[in-house]
Design a protein around this motif. Sequence first.
Motif, PDB file in Angstrom:
ATOM      1  N   MET A 125       4.074 -25.581  39.773  1.00  0.00           N
ATOM      2  CA  MET A 125       3.689 -26.070  40.681  1.00  0.00           C
ATOM      3  C   MET A 125       4.652 -27.431  40.407  1.00  0.00           C
ATOM      4  SD  MET A 125       0.989 -26.643  43.361  1.00  0.00           S
ATOM      5  CE  MET A 125       0.870 -28.058  44.565  1.00  0.00           C
ATOM      6  N   ALA A 126       5.797 -28.062  41.589  1.00  0.00           N
ATOM      7  CA  ALA A 126       5.782 -29.821  41.354  1.00  0.00           C
ATOM      8  C   ALA A 126       4.301 -30.615  41.081  1.00  0.00           C
ATOM      9  CB  ALA A 126       6.721 -29.977  42.078  1.00  0.00           C
ATOM     10  N   ALA A 127       4.219 -31.384  40.321  1.00  0.00           N
ATOM     11  CA  ALA A 127       3.956 -32.664  40.550  1.00  0.00           C
ATOM     12  C   ALA A 127       3.759 -34.110  40.928  1.00  0.00           C
ATOM     13  CB  ALA A 127       2.385 -32.804  39.656  1.00  0.00           C
ATOM     14  N   ALA A 128       3.655 -35.340  41.138  1.00  0.00           N
ATOM     15  CA  ALA A 128       3.773 -36.280  41.722  1.00  0.00           C
ATOM     16  C   ALA A 128       3.098 -36.918  40.436  1.00  0.00           C
ATOM     17  CB  ALA A 128       3.793 -37.155  42.901  1.00  0.00           C
ATOM     18  N   ARG A 129       3.838 -38.003  39.674  1.00  0.00           N
ATOM     19  CA  ARG A 129       3.182 -38.991  38.503  1.00  0.00           C
ATOM     20  C   ARG A 129       3.635 -40.560  39.010  1.00  0.00           C
ATOM     21  NH1 ARG A 129       4.116 -39.777  32.695  1.00  0.00           N
ATOM     22  NH2 ARG A 129       4.997 -41.487  32.372  1.00  0.00           N
ATOM     23  N   HIS A 130       2.389 -40.617  39.367  1.00  0.00           N
ATOM     24  CA  HIS A 130       2.199 -42.271  39.961  1.00  0.00           C
ATOM     25  C   HIS A 130       1.326 -43.513  38.681  1.00  0.00           C
ATOM     26  CE1 HIS A 130      -0.615 -44.434  43.315  1.00  0.00           C
ATOM     27  NE2 HIS A 130       0.779 -45.885  42.433  1.00  0.00           N
ATOM     28  N   SER A 131       1.926 -43.838  38.680  1.00  0.00           N
ATOM     29  CA  SER A 131       2.325 -44.934  37.476  1.00  0.00           C
ATOM     30  C   SER A 131       1.875 -46.594  37.997  1.00  0.00           C
ATOM     31  CB  SER A 131       3.702 -44.571  36.682  1.00  0.00           C
ATOM     32  OG  SER A 131       3.781 -43.655  36.352  1.00  0.00           O
ATOM     33  N   THR A 132       1.173 -47.089  37.767  1.00  0.00           N
ATOM     34  CA  THR A 132       1.070 -48.475  37.358  1.00  0.00           C
ATOM     35  C   THR A 132       1.207 -49.415  36.129  1.00  0.00           C
ATOM     36  OG1 THR A 132      -1.437 -48.263  37.258  1.00  0.00           O
ATOM     37  CG2 THR A 132      -0.684 -47.569  39.405  1.00  0.00           C
ATOM     38  N   LEU A 172       2.810 -53.025  40.029  1.00  0.00           N
ATOM     39  CA  LEU A 172       3.947 -52.785  40.409  1.00  0.00           C
ATOM     40  C   LEU A 172       3.674 -51.212  40.455  1.00  0.00           C
ATOM     41  CD1 LEU A 172       7.309 -51.766  40.473  1.00  0.00           C
ATOM     42  CD2 LEU A 172       7.086 -51.728  38.336  1.00  0.00           C
ATOM     43  N   ASP A 173       3.561 -50.139  41.819  1.00  0.00           N
ATOM     44  CA  ASP A 173       3.688 -48.532  41.457  1.00  0.00           C
ATOM     45  C   ASP A 173       4.192 -47.982  41.721  1.00  0.00           C
ATOM     46  OD1 ASP A 173       0.355 -48.828  43.002  1.00  0.00           O
ATOM     47  OD2 ASP A 173       1.118 -50.396  42.948  1.00  0.00           O
ATOM     48  N   LEU A 174       4.760 -46.998  40.634  1.00  0.00           N
ATOM     49  CA  LEU A 174       6.061 -46.297  41.135  1.00  0.00           C
ATOM     50  C   LEU A 174       5.624 -44.779  40.427  1.00  0.00           C
ATOM     51  CD1 LEU A 174       8.428 -47.232  38.620  1.00  0.00           C
ATOM     52  CD2 LEU A 174       8.334 -44.567  39.253  1.00  0.00           C
ATOM     53  N   GLN A 175       5.792 -43.909  41.416  1.00  0.00           N
ATOM     54  CA  GLN A 175       5.894 -43.236  42.331  1.00  0.00           C
ATOM     55  C   GLN A 175       7.123 -42.204  42.092  1.00  0.00           C
ATOM     56  OE1 GLN A 175       2.679 -41.026  45.599  1.00  0.00           O
ATOM     57  NE2 GLN A 175       4.584 -40.044  45.948  1.00  0.00           N
ATOM     58  N   SER A 176       6.993 -41.024  41.161  1.00  0.00           N
ATOM     59  CA  SER A 176       7.900 -40.100  40.941  1.00  0.00           C
ATOM     60  C   SER A 176       7.564 -38.590  40.561  1.00  0.00           C
ATOM     61  CB  SER A 176       8.510 -40.723  39.282  1.00  0.00           C
ATOM     62  OG  SER A 176       8.029 -40.474  37.825  1.00  0.00           O
ATOM     63  N   TYR A 177       8.531 -38.037  40.333  1.00  0.00           N
ATOM     64  CA  TYR A 177       8.211 -36.231  40.108  1.00  0.00           C
ATOM     65  C   TYR A 177       7.649 -35.954  38.633  1.00  0.00           C
ATOM     66  CZ  TYR A 177       8.948 -31.185  39.394  1.00  0.00           C
ATOM     67  OH  TYR A 177       9.163 -30.154  38.873  1.00  0.00           O
ATOM     68  N   ASP A 178       6.948 -35.142  38.401  1.00  0.00           N
ATOM     69  CA  ASP A 178       6.635 -35.567  37.101  1.00  0.00           C
ATOM     70  C   ASP A 178       7.114 -34.510  36.472  1.00  0.00           C
ATOM     71  OD1 ASP A 178       4.615 -35.871  35.157  1.00  0.00           O
ATOM     72  OD2 ASP A 178       3.691 -34.111  35.577  1.00  0.00           O
ATOM     73  N   GLY A 179       8.077 -34.941  35.844  1.00  0.00           N
ATOM     74  CA  GLY A 179       9.521 -33.735  34.792  1.00  0.00           C
ATOM     75  C   GLY A 179       9.428 -34.604  33.272  1.00  0.00           C
ATOM     76  N   ASP A 180       9.679 -34.125  32.468  1.00  0.00           N
ATOM     77  CA  ASP A 180       9.835 -34.680  31.270  1.00  0.00           C
ATOM     78  C   ASP A 180      10.972 -35.922  31.197  1.00  0.00           C
ATOM     79  OD1 ASP A 180       7.485 -32.698  30.198  1.00  0.00           O
ATOM     80  OD2 ASP A 180       9.516 -31.652  29.423  1.00  0.00           O
ATOM     81  N   ALA A 181      11.600 -35.760  31.479  1.00  0.00           N
ATOM     82  CA  ALA A 181      12.747 -36.169  31.598  1.00  0.00           C
ATOM     83  C   ALA A 181      12.484 -37.542  32.700  1.00  0.00           C
ATOM     84  CB  ALA A 181      14.145 -35.454  32.103  1.00  0.00           C
ATOM     85  N   GLU A 182      12.448 -37.500  33.415  1.00  0.00           N
ATOM     86  CA  GLU A 182      11.804 -38.470  34.232  1.00  0.00           C
ATOM     87  C   GLU A 182      11.006 -39.047  33.983  1.00  0.00           C
ATOM     88  OE1 GLU A 182      12.118 -39.308  39.341  1.00  0.00           O
ATOM     89  OE2 GLU A 182      12.622 -37.525  38.494  1.00  0.00           O
ATOM     90  N   GLY A 183      10.059 -38.263  33.482  1.00  0.00           N
ATOM     91  CA  GLY A 183       8.417 -39.329  32.747  1.00  0.00           C
ATOM     92  C   GLY A 183       9.422 -40.568  31.144  1.00  0.00           C
ATOM     93  N   LYS A 184      10.287 -39.980  30.591  1.00  0.00           N
ATOM     94  CA  LYS A 184      10.358 -40.890  30.037  1.00  0.00           C
ATOM     95  C   LYS A 184      11.636 -42.111  30.760  1.00  0.00           C
ATOM     96  CE  LYS A 184      11.655 -37.624  26.859  1.00  0.00           C
ATOM     97  NZ  LYS A 184      12.045 -36.192  25.253  1.00  0.00           N
ATOM     98  N   GLU A 185      12.115 -41.654  31.713  1.00  0.00           N
ATOM     99  CA  GLU A 185      12.533 -42.995  32.393  1.00  0.00           C
ATOM    100  C   GLU A 185      11.694 -43.951  33.083  1.00  0.00           C
ATOM    101  OE1 GLU A 185      15.782 -41.013  35.211  1.00  0.00           O
ATOM    102  OE2 GLU A 185      16.777 -39.890  34.045  1.00  0.00           O
ATOM    103  N   VAL A 186      10.660 -43.292  33.474  1.00  0.00           N
ATOM    104  CA  VAL A 186       9.538 -44.436  33.993  1.00  0.00           C
ATOM    105  C   VAL A 186       9.003 -44.922  32.827  1.00  0.00           C
ATOM    106  CG1 VAL A 186       7.879 -43.937  35.147  1.00  0.00           C
ATOM    107  CG2 VAL A 186       9.403 -42.460  35.628  1.00  0.00           C
ATOM    108  N   ASP A 187       9.146 -44.766  32.165  1.00  0.00           N
ATOM    109  CA  ASP A 187       7.957 -45.282  30.957  1.00  0.00           C
ATOM    110  C   ASP A 187       9.057 -45.814  30.558  1.00  0.00           C
ATOM    111  OD1 ASP A 187       5.381 -44.133  30.845  1.00  0.00           O
ATOM    112  OD2 ASP A 187       6.369 -42.406  29.391  1.00  0.00           O
ATOM    113  N   SER A 188      10.674 -46.135  30.798  1.00  0.00           N
ATOM    114  CA  SER A 188      10.972 -47.025  30.071  1.00  0.00           C
ATOM    115  C   SER A 188      11.163 -48.329  30.883  1.00  0.00           C
ATOM    116  CB  SER A 188      12.983 -46.423  29.843  1.00  0.00           C
ATOM    117  OG  SER A 188      13.735 -47.557  29.801  1.00  0.00           O
ATOM    118  N   LEU A 189      11.692 -48.370  32.291  1.00  0.00           N
ATOM    119  CA  LEU A 189      11.237 -48.762  33.175  1.00  0.00           C
ATOM    120  C   LEU A 189       9.936 -49.742  32.923  1.00  0.00           C
ATOM    121  CD1 LEU A 189      12.633 -48.795  36.860  1.00  0.00           C
ATOM    122  CD2 LEU A 189      10.325 -49.617  36.563  1.00  0.00           C
TER     123      LEU A 189
END
Length: 300
Positions: free
Chosen positions: A1-8, A71-88
């Motif tokens: 099941m997909a999940a949303a990742r909320h980073s701050t 800064l609040d960033l919400q994205s799909y919780d996938g491995d590849a996108e998680g790395k992009e979020v951390d980089s941003l």
Amino acid sequence: MAAARHSTLDFMLGAKADSETILKGLQSIFQEQGMTESVHTWQDHGYLATYINKNGSFANLRIYPHGLVLLDLQSYDGDAEGKEVDSLLNKVEERMKELSRDTTGRVKRLPPIVRGGTIDRYWPTADGRLVEYDIDEVVYDEDSPYQNIKILHSKQFGNILILSGDVNLAESDLAYTRAIMGSGKEDYTGKDVLILGGGDGGILCEIVKLKPKMVTMVEIDQMVIDGCKKYMRKTCGDVLDNLKGDCYQGNCVNLTEALSLYEEQLGHLYCPVEFSKEIVCVPSYLELWVFYTVWKKAKP
């Protein structure tokens, strides 16, 4: 099941925020991610910039005049996108340090909150704090006539029993059980003992080791017993497999019967006692609570 990742990512600047400089300085970072920008301003209240990516992720940058930048960033919780979020987030943090010219008073990045996942890792404490457990498996999840019963597995604490959202007991919590029993200060040898509740079997398992005369455990929810005897065996051992042992018996009864048994046991204590009972409706709980006051009977 997909999940949303909320980073701050939060900054508390040591001086008033130059909103236009911050917006201009961070703009290229979001553009590199293919995010389009929408900016709203409020007179004397700072800026809100929203950045939207074609893959559905988005970021809100809120700049307050007094120096707080969020800064609040919400994205799909996938491995590849998680790395992009951390980089941003890393790039934004570095750029903010450059833009603030060493006036940043505090930088705070919290672990991302995962929302809508198959496994819920966030549970409130009794005093209103939110705790994230290292839950990796839903072991048991059933609704009884009285409550929702969950048993979740934690890598650190073992299986955890959760009743209607309240954390009750984990397999790691033997110290809690022993504290309820008096931390070794109470002698149960040859005595009659009544346990009200305790469907997890923890107290029953420990107290029968102390050679009491008879232990009676009274629980209103048979489904708690059924779940715990299968999935909380490090806590209850085998005492719930058969609710009639050499020195104990378990009963699943309604609340009225449980209170009657409690009052009966008060008449078998080592010294005579008297008691009073008060039944109170607690509005926010939507249920009745029963309070007993027990005192040693005065000698004639």
